[in-house]
Scaffold this motif. Sequence first.
Motif, PDB file in Angstrom:
ATOM      1  N   ARG A  56      31.112  28.432  72.168  1.00 31.20           N
ATOM      2  CA  ARG A  56      29.955  28.866  71.227  1.00 31.20           C
ATOM      3  C   ARG A  56      29.815  28.511  69.773  1.00 31.20           C
ATOM      4  NH1 ARG A  56      27.279  34.078  72.772  1.00 31.20           N
ATOM      5  NH2 ARG A  56      25.824  33.051  71.383  1.00 31.20           N
ATOM      6  N   ILE A  57      31.482  28.390  69.324  1.00 36.99           N
ATOM      7  CA  ILE A  57      31.453  28.045  67.830  1.00 36.99           C
ATOM      8  C   ILE A  57      31.043  26.749  67.367  1.00 36.99           C
ATOM      9  CG2 ILE A  57      33.282  28.229  66.016  1.00 36.99           C
ATOM     10  CD1 ILE A  57      34.765  30.112  68.080  1.00 36.99           C
ATOM     11  N   ASN A  58      30.309  26.870  66.434  1.00 37.39           N
ATOM     12  CA  ASN A  58      29.691  25.571  65.700  1.00 37.39           C
ATOM     13  C   ASN A  58      30.924  24.905  64.800  1.00 37.39           C
ATOM     14  OD1 ASN A  58      28.319  23.636  64.309  1.00 37.39           O
ATOM     15  ND2 ASN A  58      26.395  24.809  63.997  1.00 37.39           N
ATOM     16  N   THR A  59      31.282  23.696  65.122  1.00 37.64           N
ATOM     17  CA  THR A  59      32.345  23.115  64.348  1.00 37.64           C
ATOM     18  C   THR A  59      31.888  22.848  62.843  1.00 37.64           C
ATOM     19  OG1 THR A  59      31.855  21.098  65.349  1.00 37.64           O
ATOM     20  CG2 THR A  59      33.665  22.133  66.365  1.00 37.64           C
ATOM     21  N   ALA A  60      30.603  22.520  62.788  1.00 43.22           N
ATOM     22  CA  ALA A  60      30.105  22.318  61.355  1.00 43.22           C
ATOM     23  C   ALA A  60      30.261  23.430  60.525  1.00 43.22           C
ATOM     24  CB  ALA A  60      28.546  22.046  61.475  1.00 43.22           C
ATOM     25  N   ALA A  61      30.396  24.663  61.001  1.00 43.05           N
ATOM     26  CA  ALA A  61      30.796  25.787  60.287  1.00 43.05           C
ATOM     27  C   ALA A  61      32.253  25.877  59.786  1.00 43.05           C
ATOM     28  CB  ALA A  61      30.433  27.210  60.912  1.00 43.05           C
ATOM     29  N   LEU A  62      32.917  25.315  60.519  1.00 45.35           N
ATOM     30  CA  LEU A  62      34.507  25.280  60.180  1.00 45.35           C
ATOM     31  C   LEU A  62      34.628  24.028  59.399  1.00 45.35           C
ATOM     32  CD1 LEU A  62      35.640  25.762  63.843  1.00 45.35           C
ATOM     33  CD2 LEU A  62      35.338  27.447  61.805  1.00 45.35           C
ATOM     34  N   GLY A  63      33.697  23.112  58.964  1.00 37.39           N
ATOM     35  CA  GLY A  63      33.858  22.142  57.931  1.00 37.39           C
ATOM     36  C   GLY A  63      34.122  20.935  58.570  1.00 37.39           C
ATOM     37  N   TYR A  64      33.617  20.531  59.990  1.00 41.55           N
ATOM     38  CA  TYR A  64      33.666  19.480  60.592  1.00 41.55           C
ATOM     39  C   TYR A  64      32.043  19.016  61.154  1.00 41.55           C
ATOM     40  CZ  TYR A  64      38.525  20.285  60.841  1.00 41.55           C
ATOM     41  OH  TYR A  64      39.766  20.774  60.392  1.00 41.55           O
ATOM     42  N   PRO A  65      31.428  18.563  60.277  1.00 38.13           N
ATOM     43  CA  PRO A  65      29.934  18.359  60.596  1.00 38.13           C
ATOM     44  C   PRO A  65      29.747  17.015  61.400  1.00 38.13           C
ATOM     45  CG  PRO A  65      30.307  17.709  58.162  1.00 38.13           C
ATOM     46  CD  PRO A  65      31.614  18.311  58.710  1.00 38.13           C
ATOM     47  N   LEU A  66      30.856  16.243  61.401  1.00 43.34           N
ATOM     48  CA  LEU A  66      30.553  14.882  61.861  1.00 43.34           C
ATOM     49  C   LEU A  66      31.199  14.886  63.346  1.00 43.34           C
ATOM     50  CD1 LEU A  66      29.526  12.103  60.791  1.00 43.34           C
ATOM     51  CD2 LEU A  66      31.924  11.546  60.640  1.00 43.34           C
ATOM     52  N   MET A  67      30.428  14.492  64.354  1.00 40.90           N
ATOM     53  CA  MET A  67      30.744  14.450  65.776  1.00 40.90           C
ATOM     54  C   MET A  67      30.861  12.831  66.428  1.00 40.90           C
ATOM     55  SD  MET A  67      29.659  16.319  69.362  1.00 40.90           S
ATOM     56  CE  MET A  67      29.291  17.849  68.430  1.00 40.90           C
ATOM     57  N   ALA A  68      31.637  12.609  67.172  1.00 40.69           N
ATOM     58  CA  ALA A  68      31.664  11.348  67.701  1.00 40.69           C
ATOM     59  C   ALA A  68      32.261  11.460  69.081  1.00 40.69           C
ATOM     60  CB  ALA A  68      32.619  10.530  66.858  1.00 40.69           C
ATOM     61  N   PHE A  69      31.921  10.276  69.967  1.00 44.60           N
ATOM     62  CA  PHE A  69      32.561  10.071  71.229  1.00 44.60           C
ATOM     63  C   PHE A  69      33.326   8.793  71.290  1.00 44.60           C
ATOM     64  CE2 PHE A  69      28.706  12.456  71.605  1.00 44.60           C
ATOM     65  CZ  PHE A  69      28.994  13.735  72.452  1.00 44.60           C
ATOM     66  N   ILE A  70      34.521   8.971  71.647  1.00 46.49           N
ATOM     67  CA  ILE A  70      35.482   7.836  71.822  1.00 46.49           C
ATOM     68  C   ILE A  70      35.917   7.464  73.012  1.00 46.49           C
ATOM     69  CG2 ILE A  70      37.685   7.039  70.871  1.00 46.49           C
ATOM     70  CD1 ILE A  70      37.556   8.875  68.615  1.00 46.49           C
ATOM     71  N   SER A  71      35.487   6.213  73.469  1.00 41.64           N
ATOM     72  CA  SER A  71      35.953   5.940  74.683  1.00 41.64           C
ATOM     73  C   SER A  71      37.229   5.049  74.682  1.00 41.64           C
ATOM     74  CB  SER A  71      34.817   4.691  75.273  1.00 41.64           C
ATOM     75  OG  SER A  71      33.518   5.227  75.608  1.00 41.64           O
ATOM     76  N   VAL A  72      38.259   5.462  75.558  1.00 45.54           N
ATOM     77  CA  VAL A  72      39.479   5.013  75.129  1.00 45.54           C
ATOM     78  C   VAL A  72      40.119   4.501  76.592  1.00 45.54           C
ATOM     79  CG1 VAL A  72      41.983   5.848  74.776  1.00 45.54           C
ATOM     80  CG2 VAL A  72      40.107   7.223  73.822  1.00 45.54           C
ATOM     81  N   ASP A 103      38.417   4.581  80.296  1.00 50.40           N
ATOM     82  CA  ASP A 103      39.326   5.403  81.114  1.00 50.40           C
ATOM     83  C   ASP A 103      39.177   6.875  80.911  1.00 50.40           C
ATOM     84  OD1 ASP A 103      40.814   3.366  82.606  1.00 50.40           O
ATOM     85  OD2 ASP A 103      41.479   2.683  80.656  1.00 50.40           O
ATOM     86  N   LEU A 104      38.879   7.113  79.466  1.00 53.64           N
ATOM     87  CA  LEU A 104      38.871   8.465  78.874  1.00 53.64           C
ATOM     88  C   LEU A 104      37.711   8.518  78.060  1.00 53.64           C
ATOM     89  CD1 LEU A 104      42.297   9.333  77.736  1.00 53.64           C
ATOM     90  CD2 LEU A 104      41.483  10.034  79.826  1.00 53.64           C
ATOM     91  N   LEU A 105      36.882   9.759  77.874  1.00 57.04           N
ATOM     92  CA  LEU A 105      35.832   9.865  76.684  1.00 57.04           C
ATOM     93  C   LEU A 105      36.472  11.164  76.133  1.00 57.04           C
ATOM     94  CD1 LEU A 105      33.435   9.104  75.575  1.00 57.04           C
ATOM     95  CD2 LEU A 105      32.066  10.672  77.347  1.00 57.04           C
ATOM     96  N   LEU A 106      36.366  11.121  74.699  1.00 58.72           N
ATOM     97  CA  LEU A 106      37.004  12.152  74.005  1.00 58.72           C
ATOM     98  C   LEU A 106      35.735  12.456  73.147  1.00 58.72           C
ATOM     99  CD1 LEU A 106      40.306  10.639  72.793  1.00 58.72           C
ATOM    100  CD2 LEU A 106      39.852  12.080  74.758  1.00 58.72           C
ATOM    101  N   ARG A 107      35.320  13.777  72.938  1.00 63.27           N
ATOM    102  CA  ARG A 107      34.375  14.379  72.000  1.00 63.27           C
ATOM    103  C   ARG A 107      35.427  14.851  70.853  1.00 63.27           C
ATOM    104  NH1 ARG A 107      30.562  19.121  71.118  1.00 63.27           N
ATOM    105  NH2 ARG A 107      31.919  20.172  72.475  1.00 63.27           N
ATOM    106  N   VAL A 108      35.217  14.145  69.664  1.00 62.32           N
ATOM    107  CA  VAL A 108      35.887  14.557  68.430  1.00 62.32           C
ATOM    108  C   VAL A 108      35.021  15.036  67.168  1.00 62.32           C
ATOM    109  CG1 VAL A 108      37.732  12.880  68.984  1.00 62.32           C
ATOM    110  CG2 VAL A 108      35.949  12.421  67.461  1.00 62.32           C
ATOM    111  N   VAL A 109      35.494  15.763  66.533  1.00 60.20           N
ATOM    112  CA  VAL A 109      34.550  16.133  65.134  1.00 60.20           C
ATOM    113  C   VAL A 109      35.404  15.733  64.043  1.00 60.20           C
ATOM    114  CG1 VAL A 109      33.420  17.945  66.271  1.00 60.20           C
ATOM    115  CG2 VAL A 109      35.713  18.580  65.198  1.00 60.20           C
ATOM    116  N   ALA A 110      34.916  15.625  63.066  1.00 64.03           N
ATOM    117  CA  ALA A 110      35.759  15.036  61.458  1.00 64.03           C
ATOM    118  C   ALA A 110      34.724  15.664  60.494  1.00 64.03           C
ATOM    119  CB  ALA A 110      35.700  13.646  61.474  1.00 64.03           C
TER     120      ALA A 110
END
Length: 157
Positions: A56-72, A103-110
Amino acid sequence: MQALDGTDTRLLSALAQDPRRTVVALAQKLGLSRNTVQARMAQLEKKHVFLSFERRINTAALGYPLMAFISVHVQQQKLTRLAQDLAAIPEILEGYGLTGSADLLLRVVAQDAEDLFRINGKILACDGVERADTALAMGELIPFRVQPLLERGPQGS
């Protein structure tokens, strides 16, 4: 996992609407005794129905407003060790094994595009990664939700 009954889904629905509601307030709202609500909550906890609070913690509040999905795309024989290496990268919030082309799907923040480039480099440097395709999340169109399933009621019971 054992199926939930109507009382469980009513309890979960009330919690979804107001997660800070006390056991006494839940009992009053649902027309149940406090002991019944407490027992049901304990059983739901035991069944691992509740996810961790950190979801439930918003990562934007932690300084990570960008979200991406990386297929690996990975070397399958190295998947177990690779999962451990990827889990060591803090910006990776979730990872799923997939069928299909990746093979993998990653949800990352930056923090920003440059930070995403750095994170992508860390992923590509992991032993067993063959390639990665990154898609930037432009906006959340359907937020995470369970309420429609709760309203439908228990299935398969």
